[in-house]
Design a protein around this motif. Structure first.
Motif, PDB file in Angstrom:
ATOM      1  N   ARG A 144      64.883  54.581  60.910  1.00  0.00           N
ATOM      2  CA  ARG A 144      64.062  55.766  61.242  1.00  0.00           C
ATOM      3  C   ARG A 144      64.872  57.047  61.035  1.00  0.00           C
ATOM      4  NH1 ARG A 144      59.572  53.578  64.179  1.00  0.00           N
ATOM      5  NH2 ARG A 144      60.239  51.617  65.109  1.00  0.00           N
ATOM      6  N   MET A 145      66.144  56.990  61.464  1.00  0.00           N
ATOM      7  CA  MET A 145      66.993  58.186  61.287  1.00  0.00           C
ATOM      8  C   MET A 145      67.182  58.485  59.806  1.00  0.00           C
ATOM      9  SD  MET A 145      69.964  58.243  64.107  1.00  0.00           S
ATOM     10  CE  MET A 145      70.779  56.695  63.863  1.00  0.00           C
ATOM     11  N   VAL A 146      67.363  57.431  59.014  1.00  0.00           N
ATOM     12  CA  VAL A 146      67.580  57.620  57.568  1.00  0.00           C
ATOM     13  C   VAL A 146      66.354  58.301  56.947  1.00  0.00           C
ATOM     14  CG1 VAL A 146      67.891  56.429  55.364  1.00  0.00           C
ATOM     15  CG2 VAL A 146      69.253  55.749  57.344  1.00  0.00           C
ATOM     16  N   ALA A 147      65.173  57.896  57.387  1.00  0.00           N
ATOM     17  CA  ALA A 147      63.947  58.511  56.833  1.00  0.00           C
ATOM     18  C   ALA A 147      63.923  60.007  57.152  1.00  0.00           C
ATOM     19  CB  ALA A 147      62.721  57.819  57.408  1.00  0.00           C
ATOM     20  N   GLU A 148      64.335  60.365  58.375  1.00  0.00           N
ATOM     21  CA  GLU A 148      64.371  61.805  58.724  1.00  0.00           C
ATOM     22  C   GLU A 148      65.393  62.540  57.874  1.00  0.00           C
ATOM     23  OE1 GLU A 148      65.079  62.347  62.914  1.00  0.00           O
ATOM     24  OE2 GLU A 148      63.432  60.990  63.406  1.00  0.00           O
ATOM     25  N   ILE A 149      66.534  61.902  57.684  1.00  0.00           N
ATOM     26  CA  ILE A 149      67.598  62.561  56.909  1.00  0.00           C
ATOM     27  C   ILE A 149      67.155  62.797  55.473  1.00  0.00           C
ATOM     28  CG2 ILE A 149      69.927  62.240  55.928  1.00  0.00           C
ATOM     29  CD1 ILE A 149      70.616  60.737  58.578  1.00  0.00           C
ATOM     30  N   ILE A 150      66.545  61.799  54.845  1.00  0.00           N
ATOM     31  CA  ILE A 150      66.200  62.002  53.425  1.00  0.00           C
ATOM     32  C   ILE A 150      65.125  63.083  53.276  1.00  0.00           C
ATOM     33  CG2 ILE A 150      66.950  59.696  52.694  1.00  0.00           C
ATOM     34  CD1 ILE A 150      64.000  58.964  52.318  1.00  0.00           C
ATOM     35  N   LYS A 153      56.374  54.482  53.328  1.00  0.00           N
ATOM     36  CA  LYS A 153      54.925  54.545  53.064  1.00  0.00           C
ATOM     37  C   LYS A 153      54.163  54.547  54.387  1.00  0.00           C
ATOM     38  CE  LYS A 153      55.023  52.485  48.496  1.00  0.00           C
ATOM     39  NZ  LYS A 153      54.886  51.275  47.714  1.00  0.00           N
ATOM     40  N   GLU A 154      54.641  53.726  55.292  1.00  0.00           N
ATOM     41  CA  GLU A 154      53.974  53.624  56.593  1.00  0.00           C
ATOM     42  C   GLU A 154      53.929  54.973  57.302  1.00  0.00           C
ATOM     43  OE1 GLU A 154      53.742  50.200  58.447  1.00  0.00           O
ATOM     44  OE2 GLU A 154      53.503  50.972  60.460  1.00  0.00           O
ATOM     45  N   ILE A 155      54.982  55.765  57.177  1.00  0.00           N
ATOM     46  CA  ILE A 155      54.979  57.065  57.874  1.00  0.00           C
ATOM     47  C   ILE A 155      54.438  58.186  56.984  1.00  0.00           C
ATOM     48  CG2 ILE A 155      56.774  56.494  59.560  1.00  0.00           C
ATOM     49  CD1 ILE A 155      58.798  57.963  57.755  1.00  0.00           C
ATOM     50  N   GLY A 156      53.839  57.797  55.876  1.00  0.00           N
ATOM     51  CA  GLY A 156      53.108  58.780  55.082  1.00  0.00           C
ATOM     52  C   GLY A 156      53.895  59.486  53.995  1.00  0.00           C
ATOM     53  N   TYR A 157      55.132  59.034  53.724  1.00  0.00           N
ATOM     54  CA  TYR A 157      55.877  59.634  52.609  1.00  0.00           C
ATOM     55  C   TYR A 157      55.368  59.011  51.312  1.00  0.00           C
ATOM     56  CZ  TYR A 157      59.847  60.915  55.788  1.00  0.00           C
ATOM     57  OH  TYR A 157      60.651  61.399  56.767  1.00  0.00           O
ATOM     58  N   LYS A 158      55.464  59.806  50.214  1.00  0.00           N
ATOM     59  CA  LYS A 158      55.252  59.197  48.899  1.00  0.00           C
ATOM     60  C   LYS A 158      56.562  58.512  48.541  1.00  0.00           C
ATOM     61  CE  LYS A 158      51.997  62.293  46.822  1.00  0.00           C
ATOM     62  NZ  LYS A 158      51.962  63.540  46.115  1.00  0.00           N
ATOM     63  N   ALA A 159      56.517  57.198  48.347  1.00  0.00           N
ATOM     64  CA  ALA A 159      57.786  56.492  48.098  1.00  0.00           C
ATOM     65  C   ALA A 159      57.613  55.475  46.989  1.00  0.00           C
ATOM     66  CB  ALA A 159      58.229  55.790  49.372  1.00  0.00           C
ATOM     67  N   LYS A 160      58.676  55.309  46.195  1.00  0.00           N
ATOM     68  CA  LYS A 160      58.616  54.309  45.131  1.00  0.00           C
ATOM     69  C   LYS A 160      59.930  53.540  45.099  1.00  0.00           C
ATOM     70  CE  LYS A 160      57.253  53.565  40.453  1.00  0.00           C
ATOM     71  NZ  LYS A 160      57.160  54.020  39.110  1.00  0.00           N
ATOM     72  N   LEU A 202      59.694  47.971  63.118  1.00  0.00           N
ATOM     73  CA  LEU A 202      59.537  49.157  62.284  1.00  0.00           C
ATOM     74  C   LEU A 202      58.117  49.351  61.746  1.00  0.00           C
ATOM     75  CD1 LEU A 202      61.654  51.223  61.178  1.00  0.00           C
ATOM     76  CD2 LEU A 202      61.855  49.787  59.145  1.00  0.00           C
ATOM     77  N   LEU A 203      57.455  48.236  61.457  1.00  0.00           N
ATOM     78  CA  LEU A 203      56.228  48.334  60.659  1.00  0.00           C
ATOM     79  C   LEU A 203      55.001  47.796  61.372  1.00  0.00           C
ATOM     80  CD1 LEU A 203      57.807  46.979  57.357  1.00  0.00           C
ATOM     81  CD2 LEU A 203      57.277  49.367  57.854  1.00  0.00           C
ATOM     82  N   THR A 204      53.878  48.428  61.108  1.00  0.00           N
ATOM     83  CA  THR A 204      52.600  47.909  61.597  1.00  0.00           C
ATOM     84  C   THR A 204      51.729  47.599  60.381  1.00  0.00           C
ATOM     85  OG1 THR A 204      52.880  49.375  63.461  1.00  0.00           O
ATOM     86  CG2 THR A 204      50.719  48.355  63.227  1.00  0.00           C
ATOM     87  N   ASP A 205      51.307  48.668  59.689  1.00  0.00           N
ATOM     88  CA  ASP A 205      50.411  48.479  58.539  1.00  0.00           C
ATOM     89  C   ASP A 205      51.046  47.605  57.456  1.00  0.00           C
ATOM     90  OD1 ASP A 205      48.966  50.230  59.966  1.00  0.00           O
ATOM     91  OD2 ASP A 205      49.165  51.926  58.565  1.00  0.00           O
ATOM     92  N   TYR A 206      52.336  47.801  57.245  1.00  0.00           N
ATOM     93  CA  TYR A 206      52.998  47.070  56.157  1.00  0.00           C
ATOM     94  C   TYR A 206      53.762  45.838  56.660  1.00  0.00           C
ATOM     95  CZ  TYR A 206      51.877  50.832  52.924  1.00  0.00           C
ATOM     96  OH  TYR A 206      51.204  51.728  52.124  1.00  0.00           O
ATOM     97  N   ILE A 249      62.135  46.800  52.493  1.00  0.00           N
ATOM     98  CA  ILE A 249      61.645  47.089  53.859  1.00  0.00           C
ATOM     99  C   ILE A 249      61.622  48.602  54.102  1.00  0.00           C
ATOM    100  CG2 ILE A 249      62.221  46.860  56.328  1.00  0.00           C
ATOM    101  CD1 ILE A 249      63.370  44.060  55.626  1.00  0.00           C
ATOM    102  N   PHE A 250      62.684  49.261  53.667  1.00  0.00           N
ATOM    103  CA  PHE A 250      62.755  50.713  53.901  1.00  0.00           C
ATOM    104  C   PHE A 250      61.640  51.440  53.147  1.00  0.00           C
ATOM    105  CE2 PHE A 250      64.505  54.984  53.066  1.00  0.00           C
ATOM    106  CZ  PHE A 250      64.630  55.410  54.385  1.00  0.00           C
TER     107      PHE A 250
END
Ligand code: ASP
Length: 436
Positions: A19-25, A128-135, A76-80, A122-123
């Motif tokens: 979760r912290m990594v997602a905030e940092i990026i 995607k779960e938190i709404g970022y565009k990710a690939k 970490l995940l619900t939808d995914y 997983i990351f």
């Protein structure tokens, strides 16, 4: 200009850290995020392949790893979650199948790659779960090495095109460490190689900065494991960082320096657990203004001494010595010569028996293990009197086996028995860092 951020195993070692990594990026607006496997994974995968090689039971280690990953996914995940659990299942049954039909080093490499593959998958689900565009980018489709392990930097440039096809606000996630080898099979860049992956990717996409996120506030002036009151160094040059990384500062893989130095890409070392800490910035012109900047130590050094009267007044002798090491793909770290002897050090003694055999025609050979190289980095120019003396005076109670001084105005290195390493680091700390 785009940034490449690389996160080490501890930084992605739990759902909370991811979760912290997602905030940092997001905060850093990372273009590419390069991930290691969750902490402890690669060691466990090494264990699994060695058990498989010996036809022993891998179940406890596989269950341990699988629990770690599935717990992280559930937290970490619900939808995914279902998709990520399916991916875990795929990876762990793949590992079990590979282990059951173990077929030498290529099976081991395939097993070792799974940590980075699963962690990055997983990351990406989480982003995607938190709404970022990710690939998710599968790095083995871009990172190729030849039979000597050399990376094909031209092919890696294709990753730039891949990234340009995405929207401006897409976060690209990929794996550190792994690649495809000359046989078209999964391989890796060596342990701790994710930093190197990030540097290569940074160079391939013309990035402005490569950030290496670990669990320490940058490169310290001494080894915090053995010495109290160490502090992070704010700025340093690539050459200084290369000396420290090569000679023991664990925070950065030494191979990272070269691509970044060559392409003028700044490297920033940051702490995921303390993201406001300034960290260390490494650039081409970040040279230290301090007399003594930092020290580092590297263990498990082997000394090879070649005593030979044939060297007296002769030319070409050193070439013959170096050729032997080259033939055995063994790199030499330190070297000192006199008219009758050459001493040199290596950190990889895998081929030492054949090296000694091939050196015998050149003279009498002695091999001594369990040494440590201590490297002092700073403004240690040749023009000022007393600097080498000051360093050696600081450790006058310790027997010194070799000294290397004068190759660059930035460093002085010496060799001691490993048993003195900690004491030397402490003595240098007390005597060098109160001078400016
Ligand atoms: N996971 C790999 C290792 O533990 C690569 C890395 O983390 O850099 O060596």
């Amino acid at each position: 200009m785009s940034k490449v951020l690389k996160f080490g195993g501890t930084s992605v070692g739990s759902s909370a850290n991811m979760r912290m990594v997602a905030e940092i990026i997001k905060g850093e607006n990372a273009k590419v995020t390069v991930l290691s496997a969750m902490s402890g994974t690669t060691d466990s995968l090494v264990k699994i392949s060695s058990l498989a090689k010996n036809k022993e039971d891998i179940t406890p280690v596989v269950s341990f790893l699988s629990d770690k990953y599935t717990t992280c996914v559930r937290e970490l995940l619900t939808d995914y979650q279902a998709a990520a659990l399916e991916k875990c299942e795929q990876v762990f049954s793949g590992i079990a199948n590979a282990a059951a039909s173990y077929d030498g080093p290529s099976t081991e490499r395939q097993i070792l790659a799974q940590g980075e593959l699963l962690t990055s998958a997983i990351f990406t689900f989480y982003l995607k779960e938190i709404g970022y565009k990710a690939k998710l980018i599968n790095i083995p489709d871009f990172m190729f090495v030849d039979e000597n392990g050399k990376v094909d930097t031209d092919k890696l440039k294709n990753i730039k095109r891949e990234i340009e096809t995405g929207d401006k606000d897409t976060f690209f996630v990929t794996q550190g460490f792994i690649c495809t080898n000359a046989e078209g099979k999964l391989d890796n860049l060596g342990r701790g190689g994710s930093d190197y992956s990030a540097a290569l990717i940074g160079a391939a996409i013309d990035s402005s900065e490569v950030q290496i996120w670990t669990d320490i506030d940058g490169m310290h002036n001494n080894d915090p494991r053995y010495v109290e009151n160490t502090y992070p160094i704010r700025k340093m040059s690539f050459d200084e960082a290369a000396e420290l990384a090569y000679f023991g500062a664990k925070i950065l893989h030494p191979a990272t320096i070269q691509p970044c130095k060559e392409h003028g890409i700044a490297v920033r070392l940051k702490n995921t657990m303390n993201r406001n800490a300034e960290g260390t910035l490494i650039t081409n012109d970040g040279d230290s203004q301090k007399r003594f900047h930092a020290v580092a130590a590297k263990d498990n050094i082997t000394v090879v001494r070649i005593c030979s009267a044939r060297m007296l007044m002769a030319y070409g002798f050193l070439r013959q010595v170096f050729e032997v090491f080259e033939n055995h793909k063994t790199s030499i770290d330190m070297i000192t010569t006199s008219e009758v002897a050459v001493s040199l050090t290596i950190d990889n003694d895998l081929n030492i028996d054949s090296i000694v055999e091939d050196l015998k025609p050149l003279g009498k050979i002695e091999v001594e293990r369990n040494s440590a190289i201590i490297c002092v980095v700073g403004k240690i120019g040749y023009s000022q009197a007393g600097l080498a003396a000051h360093i050696l005076e600081s450790i006058k109670s310790i027997p010194v086996k070799m000294i290397s001084y004068g190759a660059s105005a930035r460093s002085m290195a010496f060799l001691v028995d490993s048993e003195y390493k900690k004491e030397v680091l402490r003595l240098l700390n007390n005597n060098l860092f109160n001078l400016c």
